[in-house]
Design a protein around this motif. Structure first.
Motif, PDB file in Angstrom:
ATOM      1  N   ARG A  50       0.801  -1.226   0.000  1.00  0.00           N
ATOM      2  CA  ARG A  50       0.000   0.000   0.000  1.00  0.00           C
ATOM      3  C   ARG A  50       0.834   1.277   0.000  1.00  0.00           C
ATOM      4  O   ARG A  50       0.394   2.319  -0.475  1.00  0.00           O
ATOM      5  CB  ARG A  50      -0.948  -0.001   1.209  1.00  0.00           C
ATOM      6  N   ARG A  51       2.046   1.210   0.521  1.00  0.00           N
ATOM      7  CA  ARG A  51       2.886   2.402   0.597  1.00  0.00           C
ATOM      8  C   ARG A  51       4.350   1.982   0.604  1.00  0.00           C
ATOM      9  O   ARG A  51       4.680   0.791   0.760  1.00  0.00           O
ATOM     10  CB  ARG A  51       2.562   3.218   1.843  1.00  0.00           C
ATOM     11  N   TYR A  52       5.239   2.957   0.440  1.00  0.00           N
ATOM     12  CA  TYR A  52       6.666   2.677   0.482  1.00  0.00           C
ATOM     13  C   TYR A  52       7.388   3.881   1.060  1.00  0.00           C
ATOM     14  O   TYR A  52       6.875   5.002   1.055  1.00  0.00           O
ATOM     15  CB  TYR A  52       7.206   2.341  -0.911  1.00  0.00           C
ATOM     16  N   LEU A  53       8.603   3.639   1.545  1.00  0.00           N
ATOM     17  CA  LEU A  53       9.410   4.694   2.143  1.00  0.00           C
ATOM     18  C   LEU A  53      10.271   5.320   1.057  1.00  0.00           C
ATOM     19  O   LEU A  53      11.085   4.645   0.426  1.00  0.00           O
ATOM     20  CB  LEU A  53      10.290   4.115   3.253  1.00  0.00           C
ATOM     21  N   CYS A  54      10.084   6.608   0.825  1.00  0.00           N
ATOM     22  CA  CYS A  54      10.864   7.338  -0.172  1.00  0.00           C
ATOM     23  C   CYS A  54      12.096   7.920   0.515  1.00  0.00           C
ATOM     24  O   CYS A  54      11.981   8.757   1.407  1.00  0.00           O
ATOM     25  CB  CYS A  54      10.023   8.447  -0.807  1.00  0.00           C
ATOM     26  N   MET A  55      13.279   7.460   0.087  1.00  0.00           N
ATOM     27  CA  MET A  55      14.525   7.817   0.767  1.00  0.00           C
ATOM     28  C   MET A  55      15.283   8.886  -0.010  1.00  0.00           C
ATOM     29  O   MET A  55      15.218   8.936  -1.236  1.00  0.00           O
ATOM     30  CB  MET A  55      15.406   6.582   0.907  1.00  0.00           C
ATOM     31  N   GLY A  56      16.006   9.712   0.713  1.00  0.00           N
ATOM     32  CA  GLY A  56      16.811  10.744   0.092  1.00  0.00           C
ATOM     33  C   GLY A  56      18.191  10.239  -0.277  1.00  0.00           C
ATOM     34  O   GLY A  56      18.486   9.041  -0.211  1.00  0.00           O
ATOM     35  N   HIS A  57      19.081  11.157  -0.623  1.00  0.00           N
ATOM     36  CA  HIS A  57      20.437  10.813  -1.055  1.00  0.00           C
ATOM     37  C   HIS A  57      21.381  10.791   0.147  1.00  0.00           C
ATOM     38  O   HIS A  57      22.219  11.676   0.325  1.00  0.00           O
ATOM     39  CB  HIS A  57      20.909  11.812  -2.107  1.00  0.00           C
ATOM     40  N   TYR A  58      21.206   9.749   0.968  1.00  0.00           N
ATOM     41  CA  TYR A  58      22.010   9.599   2.167  1.00  0.00           C
ATOM     42  C   TYR A  58      22.959   8.416   2.013  1.00  0.00           C
ATOM     43  O   TYR A  58      22.984   7.728   0.993  1.00  0.00           O
ATOM     44  CB  TYR A  58      21.111   9.339   3.380  1.00  0.00           C
ATOM     45  N   SER A  59      23.712   8.147   3.064  1.00  0.00           N
ATOM     46  CA  SER A  59      24.412   6.875   3.213  1.00  0.00           C
ATOM     47  C   SER A  59      23.473   5.949   3.975  1.00  0.00           C
ATOM     48  O   SER A  59      22.826   6.370   4.939  1.00  0.00           O
ATOM     49  CB  SER A  59      25.722   7.070   3.989  1.00  0.00           C
ATOM     50  N   PHE A  60      23.415   4.686   3.571  1.00  0.00           N
ATOM     51  CA  PHE A  60      22.380   3.780   4.071  1.00  0.00           C
ATOM     52  C   PHE A  60      22.966   2.670   4.929  1.00  0.00           C
ATOM     53  O   PHE A  60      23.959   2.031   4.555  1.00  0.00           O
ATOM     54  CB  PHE A  60      21.617   3.159   2.901  1.00  0.00           C
ATOM     55  N   ALA A  61      22.338   2.418   6.075  1.00  0.00           N
ATOM     56  CA  ALA A  61      22.734   1.332   6.972  1.00  0.00           C
ATOM     57  C   ALA A  61      22.069   0.037   6.513  1.00  0.00           C
ATOM     58  O   ALA A  61      20.856  -0.021   6.314  1.00  0.00           O
ATOM     59  CB  ALA A  61      22.309   1.665   8.403  1.00  0.00           C
ATOM     60  N   SER A 117      15.956  -0.157  -0.771  1.00  0.00           N
ATOM     61  CA  SER A 117      14.530  -0.129  -0.433  1.00  0.00           C
ATOM     62  C   SER A 117      14.043  -1.516  -0.046  1.00  0.00           C
ATOM     63  O   SER A 117      13.303  -1.686   0.931  1.00  0.00           O
ATOM     64  CB  SER A 117      13.727   0.404  -1.624  1.00  0.00           C
ATOM     65  N   LEU A 118      14.461  -2.532  -0.804  1.00  0.00           N
ATOM     66  CA  LEU A 118      14.091  -3.905  -0.466  1.00  0.00           C
ATOM     67  C   LEU A 118      14.541  -4.246   0.945  1.00  0.00           C
ATOM     68  O   LEU A 118      13.753  -4.742   1.760  1.00  0.00           O
ATOM     69  CB  LEU A 118      14.722  -4.871  -1.471  1.00  0.00           C
ATOM     70  N   ALA A 119      15.803  -3.983   1.257  1.00  0.00           N
ATOM     71  CA  ALA A 119      16.337  -4.325   2.583  1.00  0.00           C
ATOM     72  C   ALA A 119      15.602  -3.574   3.690  1.00  0.00           C
ATOM     73  O   ALA A 119      15.256  -4.161   4.726  1.00  0.00           O
ATOM     74  CB  ALA A 119      17.833  -4.020   2.629  1.00  0.00           C
ATOM     75  N   ASN A 120      15.369  -2.278   3.485  1.00  0.00           N
ATOM     76  CA  ASN A 120      14.688  -1.490   4.512  1.00  0.00           C
ATOM     77  C   ASN A 120      13.290  -2.018   4.790  1.00  0.00           C
ATOM     78  O   ASN A 120      12.871  -2.135   5.949  1.00  0.00           O
ATOM     79  CB  ASN A 120      14.617  -0.028   4.084  1.00  0.00           C
TER      80      ASN A 120
END
Length: 337
Positions: free
Chosen positions: A205-216, A251-254
Motif C-alpha cells: 500500500r505504501r513505500y518509504l521514499c529515501m533521500g540521497h544519504y548513506s544507508f545502513a 529499499s528492499l532491505a529497509n
C-alpha cells in the motif's frame, strides 16, 4: 560491532569503459525521445567527489573499520595518496572488482547498471555483517556515530511515506497508454525502483521514499532473501542498463527489516543537497556543517564559477583529511576551468 563502509565508483572517461558501454548499449532498447543512459555521459563522470567522501569518513566517522570501493577493475588515480600521506592505514581502503561481487553470476557482466551492482554489494569478500553504503557523490557533513546507523544491531533508516505507485493516477495512465499506443513506459524512475523494492517485501500500500544519504544495511538480510528468491536476483541482474522493471535493493532491505523486525523509520536528520542548480543555501549548509549528510549531484554539469566555489568549500572543510596531492589536483583543475 564492526561497521564497514562501501562506495561504488566508475571512471566514465576511461576509453575502455566507454567502448564497452557503446558495445552493449545496442542490446538495450530505449524509447524514442528518452535520453538513454548510454548517451547520458554525466551519469558516469567523476569530478573528485569520491575523495571528499573518503575524507569525510576519516574526519567524521572514525568508527568505520574499512572502506570498500567497488569498481569495474578501475581505480581512482590518487587513491593511494591517503595511505602515502598518512591519512589512513594501508588496509583501510580496499578495492573490490566487479569480478568478485559477480562471481558465479558472469552472465550479468559487464554491467553499467547501478541497481544491479548495488544488489550484489553484500557479496563483497570480507564485508562485515553491518555496513553503510553510499554512492561516490555523498559524504558525511558533520560528526556521526554508530548509533546514527545501527541500534540494538538493527539498521536505522529514514524517509517519507508515499502511496504505492500503482495506486497513483499518473502510473495508471502510463500503463494504459502503453497498452493502447506505441508509448513505452521504460524510463528509469527513482520512485518506481523504491516502490518495487517495498512490493517485494510485501508492503503493497505504501513505500518509504529515501533521500540521497548513506544507508545502513545488514548483509544477512540480503543473503536470506536471495537464497529464498534466486529468480528475483537473476532477473534483477539481467539488465545491463537501469530498467523500470527493476527494484532498489536498499529499499528492499529497509522494507524487509520493517516487516520482519518491526523497525520504525526515524525522522530525517538533514541533508545538504547540491545539484546543477547549485543553491547557495545548500553550499552554506556544507560550509557550516549544520546537517550530518551531504550530496553533490552532477558536478560536471555546473557552471565553472559554481564548481570552483563548491570545490573550495569542500577542500577547506576537509583540509586535514584530504591528501595534499588530491588538493593540488583539484585546485589545478579549478585553475584550468
Amino acid at each position: 560491532m564492526d561497521i564497514d563502509y562501501v562506495i561504488t565508483w566508475v571512471d566514465g572517461v576511461d576509453a575502455r569503459h566507454k567502448a564497452k558501454r557503446q558495445q552493449f548499449a545496442s542490446e538495450t532498447h530505449f524509447s524514442p525521445g528518452v535520453l538513454s543512459e548510454k548517451q547520458y555521459e554525466p551519469r558516469y563522470s567523476s569530478d573528485g567527489e569520491i575523495y571528499y567522501n573518503i575524507a569525510s569518513v576519516l574526519k567524521y566517522a572514525p568508527f568505520i573499520r574499512r572502506i570498500f570501493i567497488v569498481t569495474d577493475n578501475q581505480k581512482p588515480a590518487l587513491l593511494d595518496a591517503f595511505v602515502q600521506e598518512g591519512k589512513c592505514k594501508a588496509d583501510f581502503l580496499q578495492l573490490v572488482s566487479h569480478d568478485e561481487i559477480f562471481a558465479g553470476l558472469e552472465a550479468a557482466r559487464p554491467t553499467f547498471n547501478s541497481l544491479a551492482i548495488e544488489t550484489v554489494l553484500w557479496r563483497i569478500p570480507g564485508l562485515s555483517e553491518h555496513f553503510i553504503y553510499g554512492n561516490d557523490d555523498v559524504f558525511f557533513n558533520a560528526p556521526v556515530t554508530p548509533n546514527d546507523f545501527f541500534r540494538n544491531g538493527l539498521p536505522v533508516f529514514h524517509g517519507k511515506w508515499k502511496r504505492a505507485e500503482d495506486r497513483r493516477l499518473k502510473y495508471k495512465l502510463r500503463q494504459f497508454l502503453a497498452k493502447v499506443s506505441s508509448y513505452r513506459n521504460d524510463r528509469p524512475r527513482h520512485r518506481i525502483f523504491l516502490w518495487r523494492g517495498a512490493a517485494l517485501a510485501r508492503m503493497k500500500r505504501r513505500y518509504l521514499c529515501m533521500g540521497h544519504y548513506s544507508f545502513a544495511l545488514r548483509k544477512s538480510t540480503f543473503e536470506r532473501f536471495f537464497a529464498q528468491n534466486p529468480d528475483v536476483l537473476k532477473r534483477q541482474l539481467s539488465f545491463r542498463y537501469r530498467n523500470e522493471a527493476q527494484f532498489n535493493s536498499v529499499s528492499l532491505a529497509n522494507h524487509l527489516e520493517m516487516v520482519q523486525n518491526g523497525i520504525v523509520p526515524v525522522r530525517e536528520p538533514g541533508l545538504a543537497y547540491v545539484d546543477e542548480i547549485v543553491h547557495k543555501t545548500e553550499m552554506e549548509k556544507i560550509r557550516q556543517g549544520v546537517v550530518p549528510f551531504g550530496c553533490i549531484q552532477g558536478m560536471g554539469g555546473y557552471k565553472a564559477a559554481a564548481r570552483m566555489r563548491l570545490h573550495r568549500i569542500m577542500i577547506e572543510k576537509f583540509a586535514d583529511t584530504l591528501p595534499e596531492s588530491v588538493k593540488h589536483m583539484l585546485m589545478s583543475e579549478l585553475a584550468v576551468s
